[in-house]
Design a protein around this motif. Sequence first.
Motif, PDB file in Angstrom:
ATOM      1  N   ARG A  14      16.307 -16.973   4.797  1.00  0.00           N
ATOM      2  CA  ARG A  14      16.516 -15.630   4.280  1.00  0.00           C
ATOM      3  C   ARG A  14      15.173 -14.937   4.010  1.00  0.00           C
ATOM      4  O   ARG A  14      14.973 -13.770   4.363  1.00  0.00           O
ATOM      5  CB  ARG A  14      17.342 -15.686   2.993  1.00  0.00           C
ATOM      6  N   LEU A  54      23.093 -15.783   5.602  1.00  0.00           N
ATOM      7  CA  LEU A  54      23.363 -14.383   5.889  1.00  0.00           C
ATOM      8  C   LEU A  54      24.787 -13.933   5.614  1.00  0.00           C
ATOM      9  O   LEU A  54      25.076 -12.744   5.666  1.00  0.00           O
ATOM     10  CB  LEU A  54      23.022 -14.083   7.352  1.00  0.00           C
ATOM     11  N   VAL A  72      24.655 -11.461   2.872  1.00  0.00           N
ATOM     12  CA  VAL A  72      23.663 -10.398   2.933  1.00  0.00           C
ATOM     13  C   VAL A  72      24.360  -9.054   3.013  1.00  0.00           C
ATOM     14  O   VAL A  72      25.294  -8.858   3.778  1.00  0.00           O
ATOM     15  CB  VAL A  72      22.738 -10.585   4.155  1.00  0.00           C
ATOM     16  N   ILE A 117      26.509  -9.431   7.727  1.00  0.00           N
ATOM     17  CA  ILE A 117      26.680 -10.113   9.009  1.00  0.00           C
ATOM     18  C   ILE A 117      28.095 -10.679   9.072  1.00  0.00           C
ATOM     19  O   ILE A 117      28.561 -11.327   8.130  1.00  0.00           O
ATOM     20  CB  ILE A 117      25.657 -11.256   9.168  1.00  0.00           C
ATOM     21  N   ILE A 150      21.112  -5.842   8.515  1.00  0.00           N
ATOM     22  CA  ILE A 150      20.446  -6.488   7.388  1.00  0.00           C
ATOM     23  C   ILE A 150      19.351  -5.577   6.874  1.00  0.00           C
ATOM     24  O   ILE A 150      18.710  -4.844   7.634  1.00  0.00           O
ATOM     25  CB  ILE A 150      19.881  -7.865   7.819  1.00  0.00           C
TER      26      ILE A 150
END
Length: 440
Positions: free
Chosen positions: A264, A295, A298, A308, A326
């Motif tokens: 990340r 993710l 995220v 995602i 992102i």
Amino acid sequence: MSTAATRTAGPDHLWTVDEHLEDILATVRPLDPIELQLLDAQGCVLVEDITVPVSLPPFDNSSMDGYAVRVTDVAGASEEYPAVLTVIGDVAAGQAESLHVGPGETARIMTGAPLPPGAEAVVPVEWTDGGLGEGPVTGMRARSQSPEGADGHVHVYRSAEARAHVRAQGSDVKAGDRALEAGTVLGPPQIALLAAIGRGTVRVRPRPRVVVMSTGSELVQPDEQLGNGQIYDSNSFALTAAARDAGAIAYRVGAVADDAEILRSTIEDQLVRADLMVTTGGVSVGAYDVVKEALSSVGDEDEEGAGIDFRKLAMQPGKPQGFGSIGPDHIPLLALPGNPVSSYVSFELFVRPAIRTLMGLDDVHRPRTRATLTADKALTSPKGRRQFLRGTYADGAVTPVGGAGSHLVAALALADALIVVPENVESVEPGTEVDVVLLG
């Protein structure tokens, strides 16, 4: 990500190849145009028509080293009865002042030099004695003759028609013509034309910046020593090269270990130089699939629509895929599977069209054709999956290379096409016509 397909698809939805691609292309948008210097614009796409401000050539000029003459003064000239003309001076390329050629006169002229007033044609130096009075100039004498001549006269041994060896003003392009259309990709010839018509800058969509990273603690960089259970990282090299081949400026990040926080953090560090991010590995259901772990959440605290989405596709190879955006600027991210063939096929089907869309191109896909399958036996394909097999294409025929395994890198290196087997087909006999994606 906020497309309708994502909102309505449940976690168990099996996406088709077309649905996944449509979702990507509905989300990715062309980059905003910018003004660039010519060499910086190489590989970029024009966003404006280019009109020629000045004709090319801008003036009548000589295509040969020789003598500028009046047609009547050399009419009937031969080696037995040469025309003898008075040399009044030289005309060089870039010369500002021009001589005037009158009856019985000539001017020595260089390639690219403007045709002087009064002259109607150019006779090559090889048709003359070069002002030396020794017969036609040939071979070494044509290259080493004195520029001053022998007595201020030149003997011409052949006649010339009007406009012979003269490049006419505007014979390439004329002022007001459209030189290049919006949507043109700027390669060396296009940049040459822009420079030739005096354009130092041009408005284009920039080449997208693509960051590629692979994941996996088992990955070792080439030239390093392999340990037990380790393999060399080939995916990041393959995908970075593929991104550059698609027209992007691509940055390769070394393999990231199986640690969600490190991954990340690495991705966040790379956002500053990314218009598109591509990861490979860690997107299936394994215990160490860190891309999914890192993710999946995220975007929870970002603007609405970020995040995602990890999904399963009805394709082979490449079933596990991830797509979304992102960071605060919602940079698109495509998460590809880790097997080498799966990642490369996924790139060709999904990432390459995304890159070409960012560039502002209308045609974003590899060309397709129909070809006759040449094989020793029938091809088999799992029911309900669209299969993409590697092959070599030539003269309307395609031959499989290697097997269906998603780890067969050597076979992939020999392929220049993908053989497409539809979802509803489980067997393809030799001699059958198939769809083929051309990779070359």
